[in-house]
Write a protein that holds these residues in place. Sequence first.
Motif, mmCIF file in Angstrom:
data_model
loop_
_atom_site.group_PDB
_atom_site.id
_atom_site.type_symbol
_atom_site.label_atom_id
_atom_site.label_comp_id
_atom_site.label_asym_id
_atom_site.label_seq_id
_atom_site.Cartn_x
_atom_site.Cartn_y
_atom_site.Cartn_z
ATOM 1 N N VAL A 253 16.593 -22.868 14.571
ATOM 2 C CA VAL A 253 16.560 -21.517 14.021
ATOM 3 C C VAL A 253 17.970 -21.149 13.575
ATOM 4 N N LYS A 254 18.067 -20.779 12.324
ATOM 5 C CA LYS A 254 19.363 -20.374 11.767
ATOM 6 C C LYS A 254 19.255 -18.911 11.382
ATOM 7 N N SER A 255 20.173 -18.143 11.919
ATOM 8 C CA SER A 255 20.168 -16.715 11.634
ATOM 9 C C SER A 255 20.785 -16.469 10.265
ATOM 10 N N ILE A 256 20.170 -15.612 9.479
ATOM 11 C CA ILE A 256 20.634 -15.276 8.149
ATOM 12 C C ILE A 256 21.149 -13.835 8.167
ATOM 13 N N ASP A 257 22.363 -13.673 7.683
ATOM 14 C CA ASP A 257 22.923 -12.324 7.576
ATOM 15 C C ASP A 257 22.249 -11.581 6.425
ATOM 16 N N ILE A 258 22.000 -10.328 6.627
ATOM 17 C CA ILE A 258 21.380 -9.502 5.608
ATOM 18 C C ILE A 258 22.468 -8.618 4.995
#
Length: 155
Positions: A148-153
């Motif tokens: 799981v890779k967190s994506i910045d919004i």
Amino acid sequence: MSLIPSIFGGRRMNVFDPFSLDVWDPFEGFLTQANAPANKDVAAFTNAKVDWRETPEAHVFKADLPGLRKEEVKVEVEDGNILQISGERSSENEEKSDKWHRVERSSGKFMRRFRLPQNAKVDEVKASMENGVLSVTVPKVPEKKPEVKSIDIFG
């Protein structure tokens, strides 16, 4: 419990168990005139009990094989996913002067087969035998957890 009994006396939990290869025998339990099993070789260890439990690391099979030595038991993996446990107990020598009162211990061949799930590492199967109990350990392929890779919004 299963509605269809197992010829091998297994404790199948579900009639539709995809991992069991036991076959239902409608004549199981019937005896011949001499009050002995109809086919001595087939009847020999038909009630050999096998437990199968799954741990996070492996599938573990334990079979009760009283009176057998490890040389009399064979553990094989057939067709890449079928675990087969088989063996044979030799009959005792009979003397003409002996008078038998009861014969309950059987001799002959037995075989149990189990379809292993896809997560089984069949090339790393280990077996040991102690005090008439055969233990077979089939390690499992570690379950891959999704990365799981967190994506910045932005915005």
